[in-house]
Design a protein around this motif. Sequence first.
Motif, PDB file in Angstrom:
ATOM      1  N   ARG A   7       0.829  -1.202   0.000  1.00  0.00           N
ATOM      2  CA  ARG A   7       0.000   0.000   0.000  1.00  0.00           C
ATOM      3  C   ARG A   7       0.865   1.254   0.000  1.00  0.00           C
ATOM      4  N   ASP A   8       0.486   2.195  -0.840  1.00  0.00           N
ATOM      5  CA  ASP A   8       1.254   3.437  -0.957  1.00  0.00           C
ATOM      6  C   ASP A   8       0.341   4.630  -0.714  1.00  0.00           C
ATOM      7  N   PHE A   9       0.437   5.174   0.504  1.00  0.00           N
ATOM      8  CA  PHE A   9      -0.337   6.364   0.831  1.00  0.00           C
ATOM      9  C   PHE A   9       0.486   7.642   0.657  1.00  0.00           C
ATOM     10  N   VAL A  10       1.810   7.504   0.727  1.00  0.00           N
ATOM     11  CA  VAL A  10       2.698   8.668   0.668  1.00  0.00           C
ATOM     12  C   VAL A  10       3.254   8.900  -0.729  1.00  0.00           C
ATOM     13  N   TYR A  11       3.666   7.826  -1.388  1.00  0.00           N
ATOM     14  CA  TYR A  11       4.377   7.953  -2.659  1.00  0.00           C
ATOM     15  C   TYR A  11       3.575   8.675  -3.750  1.00  0.00           C
ATOM     16  N   PRO A  12       2.322   8.273  -4.036  1.00  0.00           N
ATOM     17  CA  PRO A  12       1.579   8.954  -5.108  1.00  0.00           C
ATOM     18  C   PRO A  12       1.434  10.464  -4.905  1.00  0.00           C
ATOM     19  N   PRO A  13       1.103  10.942  -3.683  1.00  0.00           N
ATOM     20  CA  PRO A  13       1.039  12.402  -3.501  1.00  0.00           C
ATOM     21  C   PRO A  13       2.390  13.071  -3.717  1.00  0.00           C
ATOM     22  N   VAL A  14       3.481  12.410  -3.303  1.00  0.00           N
ATOM     23  CA  VAL A  14       4.814  12.984  -3.500  1.00  0.00           C
ATOM     24  C   VAL A  14       5.122  13.092  -4.995  1.00  0.00           C
ATOM     25  N   VAL A  15       4.758  12.052  -5.758  1.00  0.00           N
ATOM     26  CA  VAL A  15       4.946  12.107  -7.215  1.00  0.00           C
ATOM     27  C   VAL A  15       4.149  13.263  -7.804  1.00  0.00           C
ATOM     28  N   GLY A  16       2.925  13.448  -7.309  1.00  0.00           N
ATOM     29  CA  GLY A  16       2.109  14.551  -7.802  1.00  0.00           C
ATOM     30  C   GLY A  16       2.726  15.906  -7.502  1.00  0.00           C
ATOM     31  N   ILE A  17       3.267  16.055  -6.298  1.00  0.00           N
ATOM     32  CA  ILE A  17       3.923  17.314  -5.923  1.00  0.00           C
ATOM     33  C   ILE A  17       5.152  17.544  -6.792  1.00  0.00           C
ATOM     34  N   ALA A  18       5.920  16.478  -7.018  1.00  0.00           N
ATOM     35  CA  ALA A  18       7.125  16.598  -7.845  1.00  0.00           C
ATOM     36  C   ALA A  18       6.763  17.013  -9.270  1.00  0.00           C
ATOM     37  N   ARG A  19       5.715  16.424  -9.811  1.00  0.00           N
ATOM     38  CA  ARG A  19       5.324  16.773 -11.183  1.00  0.00           C
ATOM     39  C   ARG A  19       4.869  18.223 -11.263  1.00  0.00           C
ATOM     40  N   THR A  20       4.200  18.688 -10.217  1.00  0.00           N
ATOM     41  CA  THR A  20       3.800  20.099 -10.182  1.00  0.00           C
ATOM     42  C   THR A  20       5.032  20.997 -10.140  1.00  0.00           C
ATOM     43  N   ALA A  21       6.014  20.596  -9.325  1.00  0.00           N
ATOM     44  CA  ALA A  21       7.261  21.367  -9.237  1.00  0.00           C
ATOM     45  C   ALA A  21       7.970  21.409 -10.588  1.00  0.00           C
ATOM     46  N   PHE A  22       7.967  20.285 -11.297  1.00  0.00           N
ATOM     47  CA  PHE A  22       8.597  20.249 -12.614  1.00  0.00           C
ATOM     48  C   PHE A  22       7.901  21.221 -13.573  1.00  0.00           C
ATOM     49  N   LYS A  23       6.575  21.307 -13.459  1.00  0.00           N
ATOM     50  CA  LYS A  23       5.837  22.221 -14.323  1.00  0.00           C
ATOM     51  C   LYS A  23       6.154  23.673 -13.969  1.00  0.00           C
ATOM     52  N   VAL A  24       6.229  23.959 -12.669  1.00  0.00           N
ATOM     53  CA  VAL A  24       6.554  25.323 -12.238  1.00  0.00           C
ATOM     54  C   VAL A  24       7.941  25.722 -12.740  1.00  0.00           C
ATOM     55  N   LEU A  25       8.886  24.772 -12.680  1.00  0.00           N
ATOM     56  CA  LEU A  25      10.246  25.032 -13.145  1.00  0.00           C
ATOM     57  C   LEU A  25      10.360  24.945 -14.669  1.00  0.00           C
ATOM     58  N   ASP A  26       9.278  24.537 -15.310  1.00  0.00           N
ATOM     59  CA  ASP A  26       9.248  24.386 -16.764  1.00  0.00           C
ATOM     60  C   ASP A  26      10.383  23.473 -17.232  1.00  0.00           C
ATOM     61  N   VAL A  27      10.521  22.328 -16.534  1.00  0.00           N
ATOM     62  CA  VAL A  27      11.551  21.358 -16.896  1.00  0.00           C
ATOM     63  C   VAL A  27      11.181  20.698 -18.219  1.00  0.00           C
TER      64      VAL A  27
END
Length: 252
Positions: free
Chosen positions: A2-22
Amino acid sequence: MRDFVYPPVVGIARTAFKVLDVNFQLSGTENVPRTGGAVIALNHISYVDFVLGGYGAVPSKRLVRFMAKEVLFRNRWSGPLMRGMHHIPVDRGAGAASYEQALRLLRAGEVVGVFPEATISRSFELKEFKSGTVRMAAEAGVPVIPLILWGTQRMFTKDHPKDFSRHRTIAITVGTPMAVSTDDDPVAATAVLRSKMAEMLDDTIRAYPEQPPGAWWLPAAYGGSAPTPEEADRMDREELARRAERRQEPRQ
């Protein structure tokens, strides 16, 4: 698992990548299997490799369990996240426990991320590989998937300040799975893996959109000003000597 932490962290990381325009330059991500265990072997050029390296498995909808320094699990902030994402703490003084934990996850069908160089390469070329990656995959009966990162060193690496500027390109190249077995000579198989990853690294660097002469983040062999592998090895030895001296100093 069970993954309660990992999926939200991936979502936050993807948002950060978008903000940084990676700008992600992805290649071969279809080589990450959608089911079953596998060891992903990554080159190591920055402190954020485990974050960006995991992104190479996102298209296959896999979560990578990275083997990482035990100190990260004791940190007040990173500890809960590392444990919540089921990463694997590595204590270099007692590595058997982490090895066994990785085997259990692989046999349960998980993807485990390993850095065969064990430490960041100051030259940004490949250092010598430890054979544990191949041994682990062979014992678990799973393939080794080589993965090359490029551009992460521009964000946060040894001897240079952090720089999370926008509009950066991060290249992720995933190679074809490499089958290994307990009948193979692990040293020879490790040499094959390193050779394969060296070729992938060369292709990735040459395909990278920026090649500024003299850039600190570009290897000397490609016209950059990064230390040569020999210079980097000397710097590593000096760093280890300084650490040893600090450990021997009497506490105040």
